[in-house]
Motif scaffolding. Structure first.
Motif, PDB file in Angstrom:
ATOM      1  N   UNK A  47       0.827  -1.207   0.000  1.00  0.00           N
ATOM      2  CA  UNK A  47       0.000   0.000   0.000  1.00  0.00           C
ATOM      3  C   UNK A  47       0.861   1.257   0.000  1.00  0.00           C
ATOM      4  N   UNK A  48       1.879   1.260   0.844  1.00  0.00           N
ATOM      5  CA  UNK A  48       2.745   2.440   0.936  1.00  0.00           C
ATOM      6  C   UNK A  48       3.553   2.660  -0.340  1.00  0.00           C
ATOM      7  N   UNK A  49       4.114   1.548  -0.891  1.00  0.00           N
ATOM      8  CA  UNK A  49       4.931   1.694  -2.091  1.00  0.00           C
ATOM      9  C   UNK A  49       4.124   2.235  -3.260  1.00  0.00           C
ATOM     10  N   UNK A  50       2.940   1.665  -3.479  1.00  0.00           N
ATOM     11  CA  UNK A  50       2.168   2.104  -4.635  1.00  0.00           C
ATOM     12  C   UNK A  50       1.583   3.492  -4.475  1.00  0.00           C
ATOM     13  N   UNK A  51       1.451   3.922  -3.229  1.00  0.00           N
ATOM     14  CA  UNK A  51       1.066   5.320  -3.021  1.00  0.00           C
ATOM     15  C   UNK A  51       2.189   6.241  -3.475  1.00  0.00           C
ATOM     16  N   UNK A  52       3.441   5.875  -3.167  1.00  0.00           N
ATOM     17  CA  UNK A  52       4.566   6.698  -3.614  1.00  0.00           C
ATOM     18  C   UNK A  52       4.707   6.648  -5.134  1.00  0.00           C
ATOM     19  N   UNK A  53       4.477   5.468  -5.722  1.00  0.00           N
ATOM     20  CA  UNK A  53       4.595   5.327  -7.178  1.00  0.00           C
ATOM     21  C   UNK A  53       3.534   6.151  -7.891  1.00  0.00           C
ATOM     22  N   UNK A  54       2.283   5.966  -7.494  1.00  0.00           N
ATOM     23  CA  UNK A  54       1.189   6.648  -8.180  1.00  0.00           C
ATOM     24  C   UNK A  54       1.206   8.153  -7.977  1.00  0.00           C
ATOM     25  N   UNK A  59      11.631  10.351  -3.888  1.00  0.00           N
ATOM     26  CA  UNK A  59      12.571  10.179  -2.791  1.00  0.00           C
ATOM     27  C   UNK A  59      12.153   9.055  -1.845  1.00  0.00           C
ATOM     28  N   UNK A  60      10.847   8.831  -1.724  1.00  0.00           N
ATOM     29  CA  UNK A  60      10.358   7.776  -0.832  1.00  0.00           C
ATOM     30  C   UNK A  60      10.581   6.386  -1.399  1.00  0.00           C
ATOM     31  N   UNK A  61      10.917   6.286  -2.698  1.00  0.00           N
ATOM     32  CA  UNK A  61      11.173   4.975  -3.298  1.00  0.00           C
ATOM     33  C   UNK A  61      12.349   4.274  -2.628  1.00  0.00           C
ATOM     34  N   UNK A  62      13.277   5.054  -2.107  1.00  0.00           N
ATOM     35  CA  UNK A  62      14.499   4.479  -1.544  1.00  0.00           C
ATOM     36  C   UNK A  62      14.204   3.437  -0.468  1.00  0.00           C
ATOM     37  N   UNK A  63      13.132   3.643   0.284  1.00  0.00           N
ATOM     38  CA  UNK A  63      12.808   2.754   1.394  1.00  0.00           C
ATOM     39  C   UNK A  63      12.387   1.362   0.930  1.00  0.00           C
ATOM     40  N   UNK A  64      12.074   1.211  -0.368  1.00  0.00           N
ATOM     41  CA  UNK A  64      11.524  -0.056  -0.861  1.00  0.00           C
ATOM     42  C   UNK A  64      12.469  -0.813  -1.799  1.00  0.00           C
ATOM     43  N   UNK A  65      13.592  -0.212  -2.157  1.00  0.00           N
ATOM     44  CA  UNK A  65      14.488  -0.805  -3.155  1.00  0.00           C
ATOM     45  C   UNK A  65      15.890  -0.966  -2.585  1.00  0.00           C
ATOM     46  N   UNK A  77      15.381  -2.538 -21.448  1.00  0.00           N
ATOM     47  CA  UNK A  77      16.636  -3.225 -21.164  1.00  0.00           C
ATOM     48  C   UNK A  77      16.921  -3.299 -19.674  1.00  0.00           C
ATOM     49  N   UNK A  78      18.196  -3.329 -19.326  1.00  0.00           N
ATOM     50  CA  UNK A  78      18.642  -3.525 -17.946  1.00  0.00           C
ATOM     51  C   UNK A  78      19.081  -2.195 -17.329  1.00  0.00           C
ATOM     52  N   UNK A  79      18.578  -1.945 -16.110  1.00  0.00           N
ATOM     53  CA  UNK A  79      19.022  -0.812 -15.302  1.00  0.00           C
ATOM     54  C   UNK A  79      19.580  -1.365 -14.006  1.00  0.00           C
ATOM     55  N   UNK A  80      20.808  -0.975 -13.645  1.00  0.00           N
ATOM     56  CA  UNK A  80      21.474  -1.500 -12.465  1.00  0.00           C
ATOM     57  C   UNK A  80      21.719  -0.374 -11.468  1.00  0.00           C
ATOM     58  N   UNK A  81      21.331  -0.591 -10.225  1.00  0.00           N
ATOM     59  CA  UNK A  81      21.606   0.365  -9.160  1.00  0.00           C
ATOM     60  C   UNK A  81      20.411   1.238  -8.818  1.00  0.00           C
ATOM     61  N   UNK A  82      20.285   1.536  -7.526  1.00  0.00           N
ATOM     62  CA  UNK A  82      19.160   2.335  -7.035  1.00  0.00           C
ATOM     63  C   UNK A  82      19.149   3.743  -7.612  1.00  0.00           C
ATOM     64  N   UNK A  83      20.287   4.425  -7.621  1.00  0.00           N
ATOM     65  CA  UNK A  83      20.327   5.808  -8.100  1.00  0.00           C
ATOM     66  C   UNK A  83      19.977   5.890  -9.581  1.00  0.00           C
ATOM     67  N   UNK A  84      20.465   4.926 -10.361  1.00  0.00           N
ATOM     68  CA  UNK A  84      20.145   4.905 -11.789  1.00  0.00           C
ATOM     69  C   UNK A  84      18.645   4.693 -11.996  1.00  0.00           C
ATOM     70  N   UNK A 156      12.438  -5.827   4.494  1.00  0.00           N
ATOM     71  CA  UNK A 156      12.099  -6.351   3.174  1.00  0.00           C
ATOM     72  C   UNK A 156      12.228  -5.262   2.129  1.00  0.00           C
ATOM     73  N   UNK A 157      13.002  -5.564   1.071  1.00  0.00           N
ATOM     74  CA  UNK A 157      13.152  -4.613  -0.034  1.00  0.00           C
ATOM     75  C   UNK A 157      13.188  -5.373  -1.354  1.00  0.00           C
ATOM     76  N   UNK A 158      12.780  -4.711  -2.434  1.00  0.00           N
ATOM     77  CA  UNK A 158      12.856  -5.310  -3.763  1.00  0.00           C
ATOM     78  C   UNK A 158      14.293  -5.259  -4.261  1.00  0.00           C
TER      79      UNK A 158
END
Length: 267
Positions: A47-54, A59-65, A77-84, A156-158
């Motif tokens: 619930x919290x993650x998709x609220x930040x996405x939508x 900046x709040x994405x950091x807590x989930x990845x 294609x492929x993206x590597x790393x949280x900042x990217x 727990x993080x993705x």
């Protein structure tokens, strides 16, 4: 052109329920209190993650990845790393103030597979709805996803995300077509000429469904009424216009309800 199908390249994630069962002696045991607690926790994360996405709270994405996130996208294609990943989202799906994307899971498709000594695998399907330039929200795309969630010291993080099978869809995808006798729809078969598209052929396929062919574009036309047809893959309708003798004169093309083309019958 008849229409340009909207094919946005967005970067999608998803989670939904957790159901965890343990097989013992050929029987499935009831979830333990710990299982139930994990399920509730992941639902809250969802619930919290998709609220930040939508809402594009980047900046709040950091807590989930995880920092070493790997994101595999069949188009991007492929993206590597949280900042990217955060930069990609900021410039892509959240980079246009005149458009807003909302994700919604397809009910009944999300499944959990526990991953021993690591976390969990979540899979499913989701839809994406676009609001653009103040126009009403409309569904534009569907996709499948596989997410690997890592548990580290109770967090727990993705860690790995796979987003694939992206396909354009529209509200028409959910319409129920009318059953119309083939002799009534076969009268629309013929050649038409349109100012922007040029020559357009209306044919009757082997499955007794009308098909529209214009250059390289070919699409099935599904009856909504005896004279109004829709394309399932795009927000497009084709309305055939007849005179008082029911002679077919032309068809009118509408995209999202707006007239975008007219084609007169020539044969």
């Amino acid at each position: 052109m008849l229409s340009k199908l909207l094919r946005p390249t967005f970067f999608f994630f998803s989670i939904l329920f957790l159901t965890n069962t343990t097989q013992l002696n050929g029987q499935y045991s009831k979830p333990s209190e710990a299982d139930v607690a994990i399920r509730k926790m992941l639902l809250a994360l969802d619930s919290d993650f998709w609220e930040t996405y939508n809402n594009c709270n980047i900046d709040d994405f950091r807590a989930y990845l995880t920092k070493d996130l790997e994101f595999y996208h069949d188009k991007g294609g492929l993206t590597v790393g949280l900042e990217e990943m955060l930069a990609l989202i900021k410039e892509g799906v959240c980079g246009n103030a005149n458009s807003h994307l909302r994700r919604e899971a397809v009910e009944g498709t999300v499944q959990l597979f526990p991953l021993n000594n690591y976390g969990a695998i979540l899979t499913g399907e989701h839809l994406f709805y676009l609001t653009e330039n103040g126009q009403p929200e409309r569904v534009v795309e569907k996709a499948k996803f596989t997410h690997i969630w890592r548990e580290t010291n109770g967090q727990w993080k993705m860690a790995r995300v796979v987003s694939y099978d992206h396909q354009p869809v529209s509200e028409n995808s959910f319409k129920t077509q009318l059953l119309v006798p083939v002799e009534k729809i076969s009268r629309f078969v013929g050649q038409y000429e349109a100012p922007n598209t040029g020559s357009v052929n209306i044919m009757l396929g082997e499955d007794k469904v009308l098909q529209l062919k214009a250059g390289k574009m070919q699409s099935k036309l599904h009856p909504e009424t005896e004279t109004l047809f829709f394309m399932k893959e795009a927000p497009i309708t084709i309305e055939f216009i007849t005179d008082e003798n029911e002679t077919v004169l032309k068809f009118v093309v509408r995209e999202n309800g707006n007239i975008v083309e007219e084609a007169k019958r020539v044969k």
